[in-house]
Design an enzyme around this catalytic site. Sequence first.
Site, short mmCIF file in Angstrom:
data_model
loop_
_atom_site.label_atom_id
_atom_site.label_comp_id
_atom_site.label_asym_id
_atom_site.label_seq_id
_atom_site.Cartn_x
_atom_site.Cartn_y
_atom_site.Cartn_z
N ASP A 130 0.83 -1.21 0.00
CA ASP A 130 0.00 0.00 0.00
C ASP A 130 0.86 1.26 0.00
OD1 ASP A 130 0.79 -0.63 2.70
OD2 ASP A 130 -0.65 0.83 3.42
N GLU A 169 0.15 -1.37 5.54
CA GLU A 169 1.17 -0.94 6.51
C GLU A 169 1.00 0.52 6.85
OE1 GLU A 169 5.15 0.75 7.72
OE2 GLU A 169 3.85 1.25 6.03
#
Length: 406
Positions: free
Chosen positions: A81, A173
């Site tokens: 991400d 994350e």
Amino acid sequence: MDNLTKRFLKYISFDTKSDPEKGEQQKPSTEGQLVLAKELKNELEDFGLKAEINAEGFVFAKIPANSDKNLPIIGFISHMDTSPEMYGKIDNPQIINYQGGDIKLNEEKSIKVDEFPYLNKLIGTTLITTRGESLLGADDKAGISAIMNAVEYIVNNPDFKHGEICIAFTPDEEIGTGCDTFDVKKFGADFAYTIDGGILGELEYESFNAADAKITIHGKSIHPGSAKNIMINSITVANEFDRLLGSVRRPEHTEGYEGFFHLLSINGDIETTKMEYIIRDHDRDTFEKMKEEIQNNAEYLNTKYGNIVEVKISDSYYNMGDVIKDHMDIVNYAKQAMENLDIKPLISPIRGGTDGSKLSFMGLPCPNIFTGGMNFHGVYELIPIEHMKKSSKVVLEIIKLVEESK
């Protein structure tokens, strides 16, 4: 164009911006992360590896050992991400043979040497930058690229001896929820490294302890003409709450091991104001006292105004150094790998966290290694291709050192 650069340019074209509003309800928080996960799974399978995507969006793969030594199992991890702070896809980055001076992104924005003086150290490198409209995504698609480049080398060079190697690409994350469901046992490594750091040479094994604090203040709205001794303006009380924390322990006034209270948002009216803080400190005792301070300030205001302040504090992650200090051999492998490659190790605490902050407390000691990227989470993000390549070489050198040490 080399394969590592091609991969990086492909990965940053995927929109994998994570969503903090959905992070607690679904994993991954955004569909784009699954799209990239499927691409990475296919690439790993093209290398001849067995790979899978689990229900939470994690990509797992293993490279079987080809050494007859009894070697520890090493893991390498990067997240898919990008930051929710900005659009997470770029199709048209700039590739610049940098010869010095300011870097023009578009008509309004430039990366200026007087603001970012480290640019002078990048003269002669090939930089990938944005065009001033999105982030670049080097955090952490540079890490994915470095790992995939190392995987390609390993499978194409059977004479490169190694133990079993575990690979994982993780979701979410950036919003702190990704590794909550990481299956350490299934992953199977004895220790691992996140490839998620910044500038060339970064090696980090200490992180913040982190918590979120959500404050809700309930006021009392009365016509201002007759409000004396009755009205309670929740906005005014919110400002008072913030003043009680002082003006020194804030991100803009701290560095190194210094912690902070960071007011992320404040929204309200006379009746109700909501505030959101993050709390950070490397020392666990200080961290716990900072959380107590939030509670004590709320109690003080509740005594003063009559139970109008609600506080909800939740821990996000802890300082991985409290675990890794008992496994310093894995830090030393990374340090020696960099030195062998003529890279000066820059060992410092992370003023933030990585997946390793959670994984270390889940039984997987996990220091963090540079990718080469800079100015993450914004339009000024950039990465020298040469430094990303060196990150990949560090991965290979660590594997080599572990094999040779046994």
